[in-house]
Design an enzyme around this catalytic site. Structure first.
Site, PDB file in Angstrom:
ATOM      1  N   ASN A  10       0.811  -1.220   0.000  1.00  0.00           N
ATOM      2  CA  ASN A  10       0.000   0.000   0.000  1.00  0.00           C
ATOM      3  C   ASN A  10       0.847   1.274   0.000  1.00  0.00           C
ATOM      4  OD1 ASN A  10      -2.323   1.496   0.019  1.00  0.00           O
ATOM      5  ND2 ASN A  10      -3.011   0.877   2.060  1.00  0.00           N
ATOM      6  N   ARG A  37     -13.270  -5.925  15.775  1.00  0.00           N
ATOM      7  CA  ARG A  37     -12.301  -4.912  16.166  1.00  0.00           C
ATOM      8  C   ARG A  37     -13.031  -3.592  16.312  1.00  0.00           C
ATOM      9  NH1 ARG A  37      -7.453  -2.253  12.514  1.00  0.00           N
ATOM     10  NH2 ARG A  37      -9.066  -0.702  12.152  1.00  0.00           N
ATOM     11  N   TYR A  92      -6.752   7.007  13.263  1.00  0.00           N
ATOM     12  CA  TYR A  92      -6.593   5.753  12.534  1.00  0.00           C
ATOM     13  C   TYR A  92      -7.785   4.821  12.786  1.00  0.00           C
ATOM     14  CZ  TYR A  92      -5.800   0.993  11.548  1.00  0.00           C
ATOM     15  OH  TYR A  92      -6.018  -0.269  11.082  1.00  0.00           O
ATOM     16  N   ASP A 141      -6.768  -2.068  17.777  1.00  0.00           N
ATOM     17  CA  ASP A 141      -5.490  -1.823  17.095  1.00  0.00           C
ATOM     18  C   ASP A 141      -4.919  -0.479  17.538  1.00  0.00           C
ATOM     19  OD1 ASP A 141      -3.356  -1.655  15.358  1.00  0.00           O
ATOM     20  OD2 ASP A 141      -4.525  -2.070  13.539  1.00  0.00           O
ATOM     21  N   HIS A 169      -2.053   0.565  16.517  1.00  0.00           N
ATOM     22  CA  HIS A 169      -1.388   1.043  15.295  1.00  0.00           C
ATOM     23  C   HIS A 169      -0.073   1.760  15.594  1.00  0.00           C
ATOM     24  CE1 HIS A 169      -1.854   2.127  10.887  1.00  0.00           C
ATOM     25  NE2 HIS A 169      -2.391   0.938  10.939  1.00  0.00           N
ATOM     26  N   GLU A 174      -3.497  -4.872  19.493  1.00  0.00           N
ATOM     27  CA  GLU A 174      -2.621  -5.021  18.314  1.00  0.00           C
ATOM     28  C   GLU A 174      -1.619  -3.871  18.189  1.00  0.00           C
ATOM     29  OE1 GLU A 174      -4.953  -5.561  14.807  1.00  0.00           O
ATOM     30  OE2 GLU A 174      -3.427  -4.697  13.491  1.00  0.00           O
ATOM     31  N   GLU A 219       1.880  -7.044  11.240  1.00  0.00           N
ATOM     32  CA  GLU A 219       1.365  -6.771   9.891  1.00  0.00           C
ATOM     33  C   GLU A 219       2.389  -6.098   8.989  1.00  0.00           C
ATOM     34  OE1 GLU A 219      -2.064  -4.384  10.984  1.00  0.00           O
ATOM     35  OE2 GLU A 219      -1.125  -2.620  10.117  1.00  0.00           O
ATOM     36  N   ARG A 278       0.964 -11.608  13.263  1.00  0.00           N
ATOM     37  CA  ARG A 278       0.063 -11.110  12.224  1.00  0.00           C
ATOM     38  C   ARG A 278       0.693 -11.018  10.832  1.00  0.00           C
ATOM     39  NH1 ARG A 278      -4.150  -8.733  12.087  1.00  0.00           N
ATOM     40  NH2 ARG A 278      -3.489  -6.690  11.313  1.00  0.00           N
ATOM     41  N   HIS A 308      -2.856 -10.455   8.956  1.00  0.00           N
ATOM     42  CA  HIS A 308      -3.371  -9.191   8.438  1.00  0.00           C
ATOM     43  C   HIS A 308      -4.309  -9.482   7.259  1.00  0.00           C
ATOM     44  CE1 HIS A 308      -2.081  -5.023   6.671  1.00  0.00           C
ATOM     45  NE2 HIS A 308      -3.135  -4.904   7.449  1.00  0.00           N
ATOM     46  N   GLU A 324      -8.052 -11.606  10.055  1.00  0.00           N
ATOM     47  CA  GLU A 324      -8.683 -10.301   9.834  1.00  0.00           C
ATOM     48  C   GLU A 324      -9.424 -10.327   8.498  1.00  0.00           C
ATOM     49  OE1 GLU A 324      -5.871  -7.108   9.408  1.00  0.00           O
ATOM     50  OE2 GLU A 324      -7.361  -5.575   9.893  1.00  0.00           O
ATOM     51  N   TRP A 337       1.866   6.710  12.472  1.00  0.00           N
ATOM     52  CA  TRP A 337       0.444   6.700  12.139  1.00  0.00           C
ATOM     53  C   TRP A 337      -0.123   5.378  12.463  1.00  0.00           C
ATOM     54  CZ3 TRP A 337      -1.770   3.683   7.950  1.00  0.00           C
ATOM     55  CH2 TRP A 337      -3.168   3.840   7.840  1.00  0.00           C
TER      56      TRP A 337
HETATM   57  O1  EZ4 Z   1      -3.466   0.294   8.461  1.00  0.00           O
HETATM   58  O2  EZ4 Z   1      -3.383  -2.236   5.959  1.00  0.00           O
HETATM   59  O3  EZ4 Z   1      -5.021  -4.073  11.153  1.00  0.00           O
HETATM   60  N1  EZ4 Z   1      -5.094  -3.478  10.128  1.00  0.00           N
HETATM   61  C1  EZ4 Z   1      -4.401  -2.392   9.835  1.00  0.00           C
HETATM   62  C2  EZ4 Z   1      -4.574  -1.836   8.443  1.00  0.00           C
HETATM   63  C3  EZ4 Z   1      -3.376  -1.015   7.973  1.00  0.00           C
HETATM   64  C4  EZ4 Z   1      -3.369  -0.935   6.462  1.00  0.00           C
HETATM   65  C5  EZ4 Z   1      -2.147  -0.178   5.953  1.00  0.00           C
HETATM   66  O4  EZ4 Z   1      -2.030  -0.318   4.574  1.00  0.00           O
HETATM   67  O5  EZ4 Z   1      -3.667  -1.891  10.652  1.00  0.00           O
HETATM   68  O6  EZ4 Z   1      -5.753  -1.084   8.388  1.00  0.00           O
HETATM   69 CO    CO Z   2      -3.277  -3.236  12.253  1.00  0.00          CO
END
Ligand code: EZ4
Ligand code: CO
Length: 402
Positions: A37, A147, A159, A210, A212, A236, A262, A283, A312, A339, A402
């Site tokens: 991505n 989630r 996010y 998550d 993140h 996560e 991920e 993941r 993921h 997921e 992020w």
């Molecule tokens: O932000 O795949 O758990 N899922 C995630 C995703 C990631 C995207 C980034 O390309 O964290 O939503």
């Molecule tokens: Co994630």
């Protein structure tokens, strides 16, 4: 069984996907996902300039040897671009092998270890009550694991929060969107969200969250501790995991199960995490961690240490990856959860597939191979569009994860 053609197909049916298609001399073809991505064309070019010319004339049956040839043969090891490219070739060769044997891929991976694969969906809302409603929608659709992410009061954009409906797509055209971050708001808010969800939905629903990568180890430890009464299935990516040792701090403080991986592309990214039992779920995905061949090795290492898988499966992983993941999930013993973010109807039309969702579980179907195809003429109607994932800044302007 010689490879006679290998090509890369880039398309954008709502979002960008990079797909490898390999065809053998007897006319059998296989698919692999190579989507990274926001950096899609780097992988496409790695494939078309460096890998695909090496495949013509090779024996499609030699999957392990081809993996080693592409991995060791590059000299430069690991990295998301290299490993996604190798993954796509590897997945396509597994697809071909299973189609040639006329069996669904999971049969070649040891057969089914379970009837179906537990999946989790993504619910989100602009505040706690909206998120409660979104979770209820997923419960009604039959999901057993959900989630939950919510906007954080006082921050412009967070996010994991969709713009309505079931499709969440963080990448945006032209320039990266900017999110805001303030740790204290987040840490105070998330335990309230999950206390409310538990109260509403009772003890049986599996709830996930998550982070993140946005906390430090000691902040993540605090969050994990405060979430303990809400009994999460997992927390996560609590911290960025380049430093695997940082999970020791979190682990000392909380029994909330931890999931990570991920963004990993190699077994070496999670070796310490697994061997020290610092996580509960790994993941890593088929597309970003070297294909079926490499992911099986990660899962085997994890199995010895009581770590289960939780691959993921966001929408930037194409239906080709989703299919491969489901065959993998169905077959391995230490599967945990998968997921599952639904693709748009446009994407599903480009990638017709045999996998199905029912009662909170998925099954890859019984079609030979992966059970997913690409409609190349439809794909050609959706040309690549440059897009970027968001960035995140603290309120004082400092760039944050992020
Ligand atoms: O932000 O795949 O758990 N899922 C995630 C995703 C990631 C995207 C980034 O390309 O964290 O939503
Ligand atoms: Co994630």
């Amino acid at each position: 069984m010689k490879i006679v053609e290998a090509k890369v197909i880039v398309c954008c049916p709502g979002r960008n996907f990079v797909t490898v298609k390999i065809t053998t001399e007897d006319g059998v073809s296989g698919l692999g996902d190579a989507t990274l991505n926001g950096r899609e064309l780097a992988v496409a070019s790695y494939l078309s300039e460096h890998i695909l010319p090496l495949l013509k004339g090779r024996d499609a049956r030699r999957i392990e040897d081809t993996w080693q040839y592409l991995y060791k043969g590059a000299y430069w090891r690991r990295g998301p671009v290299t490993m996604s490219a190798i993954a796509a070739v590897d997945t396509a060769l597994w697809d071909i092998k299973a189609k040639t044997a006329n069996v669904p891929l999971y049969q070649l991976l040891g057969g089914a270890s379970r009837d179906a694969v537990l999946v989790y969906g993504h619910a989100s809302g602009s505040d706690i009550e909206e998120t409660v409603k979104a979770v209820a929608t997923y419960v009604q659709l039959g999901y057993k694991a959900i989630r939950a992410q919510s906007s954080i009061p006082g921050l412009n954009n967070t996010y994991g929060v969709g713009h309505g409906g079931m499709h969440y797509e963080p990448a945006e055209k032209d320039a990266p969107p900017e999110n805001q971050w303030f740790t204290e708001h987040y840490l105070n808010f998330v335990p309230q969200l999950f206390a409310r969800l538990r109260k509403e939905f009772g003890p049986d629903l599996q709830l996930l969250h998550d982070v993140h990568h946005r906390l430090t180890p000691i902040e993540a430890a605090r969050l994990g501790k405060e979430l303990e009464p809400s009994h999460l299935f997992w927390l996560e990516d609590p911290v960025p995991a380049e430093l695997q040792e940082s999970f020791r701090i979190i682990r000392q403080h909380t029994t909330t199960p931890l999931a990570v991986g991920e963004v990993f592309n190699s077994i070496y990214d999670c070796q310490t995490l697994i061997q020290e039992q610092l996580i509960d779920y790994i993941r890593a995905s088929v597309v970003h961690a070297g294909g079926i061949t490499h992911l099986r090795k990660i899962a085997t290492l994890a199995e010895i240490y009581h770590v289960r898988t939780g691959s993921h499966g966001a929408t930037d992983l194409s239906p080709v990856c989703m299919a491969a993941a489901l065959h993998f999930d169905l077959s391995i013993h230490n599967f945990g959860i998968q997921e599952y973010m639904r693709h748009t109807a446009e994407t599903d039309a480009v990638f017709p597939h045999s996998y199905t969702f029912e009662n909170g579980h998925m099954h890859p179907g019984e079609a030979p191979g992966l059970g997913v195809e690409i409609d190349e003429s439809l794909a050609a109607r959706y040309p690549y569009q440059r897009a970027y994932l968001p960035i995140n800044r603290k309120l004082d302007g400092t760039l944050h994860s992020w």
